[in-house]
Design a protein around this motif. Structure first.
Motif, mmCIF file in Angstrom:
data_model
loop_
_atom_site.group_PDB
_atom_site.id
_atom_site.type_symbol
_atom_site.label_atom_id
_atom_site.label_comp_id
_atom_site.label_asym_id
_atom_site.label_seq_id
_atom_site.Cartn_x
_atom_site.Cartn_y
_atom_site.Cartn_z
ATOM 1 N N PRO A 1 0.833 -1.212 0.000
ATOM 2 C CA PRO A 1 0.000 0.000 0.000
ATOM 3 C C PRO A 1 0.864 1.256 0.000
ATOM 4 O O PRO A 1 1.963 1.279 0.556
ATOM 5 C CB PRO A 1 -0.806 -0.132 1.291
ATOM 6 N N ARG A 2 0.336 2.290 -0.615
ATOM 7 C CA ARG A 2 1.027 3.580 -0.670
ATOM 8 C C ARG A 2 0.041 4.691 -0.354
ATOM 9 O O ARG A 2 -1.026 4.772 -0.955
ATOM 10 C CB ARG A 2 1.631 3.817 -2.063
ATOM 11 N N SER B 1 6.699 -1.748 8.119
ATOM 12 C CA SER B 1 6.234 -3.034 7.592
ATOM 13 C C SER B 1 4.723 -2.991 7.406
ATOM 14 O O SER B 1 4.041 -2.075 7.884
ATOM 15 C CB SER B 1 6.611 -4.179 8.548
ATOM 16 N N TYR B 2 4.236 -3.981 6.697
ATOM 17 C CA TYR B 2 2.794 -4.093 6.492
ATOM 18 C C TYR B 2 2.433 -5.573 6.381
ATOM 19 O O TYR B 2 3.283 -6.428 6.132
ATOM 20 C CB TYR B 2 2.378 -3.353 5.212
ATOM 21 N N LYS B 3 1.172 -5.860 6.541
ATOM 22 C CA LYS B 3 0.658 -7.201 6.286
ATOM 23 C C LYS B 3 -0.766 -7.091 5.759
ATOM 24 O O LYS B 3 -1.492 -6.139 6.084
ATOM 25 C CB LYS B 3 0.708 -8.071 7.542
ATOM 26 N N GLU C 1 -2.681 -3.633 6.826
ATOM 27 C CA GLU C 1 -2.284 -3.129 8.147
ATOM 28 C C GLU C 1 -0.823 -2.698 8.110
ATOM 29 O O GLU C 1 0.041 -3.481 7.719
ATOM 30 C CB GLU C 1 -2.485 -4.195 9.214
ATOM 31 N N VAL C 2 -0.555 -1.462 8.517
ATOM 32 C CA VAL C 2 0.816 -0.930 8.500
ATOM 33 C C VAL C 2 1.290 -0.736 9.944
ATOM 34 O O VAL C 2 0.506 -0.538 10.854
ATOM 35 C CB VAL C 2 0.897 0.399 7.730
ATOM 36 N N LEU D 1 -8.871 -0.245 2.325
ATOM 37 C CA LEU D 1 -8.871 0.105 3.742
ATOM 38 C C LEU D 1 -7.448 0.040 4.284
ATOM 39 O O LEU D 1 -6.721 -0.921 4.026
ATOM 40 C CB LEU D 1 -9.769 -0.856 4.523
ATOM 41 N N LEU D 2 -7.066 1.067 5.026
ATOM 42 C CA LEU D 2 -5.750 1.121 5.673
ATOM 43 C C LEU D 2 -5.930 1.028 7.167
ATOM 44 O O LEU D 2 -6.701 1.798 7.765
ATOM 45 C CB LEU D 2 -5.027 2.417 5.308
#
Length: 308
Positions: free
Chosen positions: A111-112, A164-166, A305-306, A210-211
């Motif tokens: 995501p950005r 990080s993200y997942k 999710e970040v 969605l973030l």
């Protein structure tokens, strides 16, 4: 504490104190109301212009209308048809296997969050025009015209930096629905005594973005980065506009799923070619209503999710 960030309407932001839970598939058990007001208005205008111009095609007619209104009606009619939700669904028609592959690819997308800011001011420009009428002194009368113009002096963009993200996208219910494993929610009405209809052969999927923030520290880090970016660039001029975008490469807002039992050529009239044939004959609204009747609706949220 919970908070929100000024992301675009296509992206919602949620934060929890400790952890986030997986988002369930958002199914729509109620049939959505079909509304094609703009397409109906443009269709009426198009046929009205055609009839009006046809009436004055007689070479003996004293006055003939210009083609400008007919051209505007044709361009507006086809532009609306090309950008309609029906056209977008038909452009992105996939089989259930194709949908699974697409969603798997979206789960791997990073995501950005992109921030854009534009600084500007307004400038008034006066111009003097001379009319064709003369004053009492026999001279042309000047007419001063004032125009306000927007002058952009600075633009800047930046991205939110996280560690990080997942992926938190849950598509298990969708997979059961498309494979007939019991996840189907048929269309129903408010009348509880009416039997639910059978599952449709076509499914319209609306994808949302969605973030999610993993914890409070990540959320406050996001707010801090955004605040520093805005403070650095907002002072370049008198006015400024700020926009925030959640970008996922390859994102398609609408997808049409074609059931396996129909095969590659068994979709009948539900094809992009037939849509444009009906549109060319002025039947775009009846086609869209018929198309919606043969499709069920569902929604999937691409959640990321970040952690900062």
């Amino acid at each position: 504490p919970k908070g929100s960030s000024p992301l675009s309407s296509a992206a919602a932001v949620t934060t929890t104190a400790t952890s986030t839970t997986q988002l369930p598939l958002q199914l729509s058990p109620m049939r959505r109301r079909v509304s094609h007001i703009m397409a109906s208005i443009l269709t009426v205008c198009l046929f009205g212009c055609i009839v009006y111009c046809w009436k004055f095609m007689d070479p003996n007619a004293e006055s003939k209308p210009g083609p400008i209104f007919l051209v505007i009606s044709i361009v507006s009619y086809f532009a609306e048809a090309a950008n309609s939700s029906t056209a977008r669904y038909l452009r992105n028609a996939l089989t259930p296997d194709g949908v699974d592959q697409y969603l798997d690819s979206m789960k791997a997308v990073i995501p950005r969050v992109i921030w854009d800011i534009e600084c500007f001011h307004y400038r008034t420009v006066e111009s003097v025009n001379y009319s064709t009428s003369y004053g009492k002194n026999g001279r042309l009368q000047p007419r001063v015209r004032s125009d306000t113009k927007k002058v952009v002096t600075h633009r800047a963009s930046s991205e939110y930096a996280f560690e990080s993200y997942k992926d938190e996208t849950d598509t298990r219910s969708l997979s059961r629905m498309l494979t007939g494993g019991g996840g189907t929610i048929p269309d129903t009405t408010d009348d509880s005594t009416q039997k639910p209809s059978m599952p449709k052969q076509f499914t319209k999927i609306t994808l949302d973005k969605l973030l999610l923030f993993a914890n409070d520290a990540t959320y406050y880090d996001y707010v801090d980065q955004e605040s520093r970016f805005r403070h650095l660039h907002e002072k370049w001029d008198v006015h400024s506009t700020f926009k925030s975008r959640l970008v996922m490469d390859g994102y398609l807002p609408k997808i049409l799923v074609v059931n396996h039992s129909l095969g590659g050529t068994g979709t009948g009239l539900i094809k992009n070619l037939w849509y444009w044939i009906f549109t060319c004959f002025g039947m775009t609204v009846p086609y869209r209503i018929w198309f919606s009747y043969h499709c069920s609706n569902t929604e999937v949220t691409i959640a990321k999710e970040v952690k900062g």
